[in-house]
Design an enzyme around this catalytic site. Sequence first.
Site, mmCIF file in Angstrom:
data_model
loop_
_atom_site.group_PDB
_atom_site.id
_atom_site.type_symbol
_atom_site.label_atom_id
_atom_site.label_comp_id
_atom_site.label_asym_id
_atom_site.label_seq_id
_atom_site.Cartn_x
_atom_site.Cartn_y
_atom_site.Cartn_z
ATOM 1 N N LYS A 212 0.831 -1.202 0.000
ATOM 2 C CA LYS A 212 0.000 0.000 0.000
ATOM 3 C C LYS A 212 0.869 1.257 0.000
ATOM 4 O O LYS A 212 0.645 2.180 -0.794
ATOM 5 C CB LYS A 212 -0.926 0.001 1.222
ATOM 6 C CG LYS A 212 -1.853 1.208 1.288
ATOM 7 C CD LYS A 212 -2.749 1.151 2.514
ATOM 8 C CE LYS A 212 -1.997 1.537 3.770
ATOM 9 N NZ LYS A 212 -2.889 1.700 4.945
ATOM 10 N N ASP B 147 -6.192 0.623 0.468
ATOM 11 C CA ASP B 147 -6.412 0.890 1.887
ATOM 12 C C ASP B 147 -7.804 0.385 2.273
ATOM 13 O O ASP B 147 -8.504 -0.237 1.467
ATOM 14 C CB ASP B 147 -6.237 2.379 2.189
ATOM 15 C CG ASP B 147 -7.281 3.245 1.505
ATOM 16 O OD1 ASP B 147 -8.162 2.709 0.794
ATOM 17 O OD2 ASP B 147 -7.225 4.474 1.660
#
Length: 211
Positions: A121, A139
């Site tokens: 991420k 996310d």
Amino acid sequence: MTKNQLALEIIERLKSEYPGANCTLDYDQAWKLLVSVRLAAQCTDARVNVVVEKLYEKFPDVNTLAEASVEELEEIVRPCGLGKSKARDISACMKILRDEYGGKVPDDFDKLLALPGVGRKSANLIMGDVFGKPAIVTDTHCIRLVNRMGLVDGVKEPAKVEKELWKIIPPEEGSDFCHRLVHHGREICTARTKPYCEKCCLSDICKKAGV
């Protein structure tokens, strides 16, 4: 409507709804985003933005952060939670930037992924926002919304969601699309209340609208 068609339609509608959507972490240099994204784990971006102001007052660059003790860093970043591990990762990361990359953040995904405390991420966020390269940031907002919208089917593991989205999201759209999902997830398609489907620009094409 195929998933590819659905994805393109969602992208265009979110563009209209959130034309200026961007990263909600404050930064003006790549290494600062690297620090902030580590601090943002299990913490709000708003809190991180406050905490880093104090951090950068005392340690204004990569070298000073690399030279700081973990205890000094922990004292400042503690309000973000997980202070010890975050301070340790930031310290180690800044040392690597100083010693191996001349104080610069590498623009290679695998090199970013090898840095302490940097996961897929975070690496995607930096690749997209700093270097303008194709990126998909999975996310919690992204994972929740793409499942609700029907772009993925019951997939909750971030790496698997990312893999599925790469199949249907044009590479040049990925980074901005994910930023818009964050804004939409905070304002409309919320996690802790019932989603505000009546206000949603996607209600007529969303798989879970009204559910």
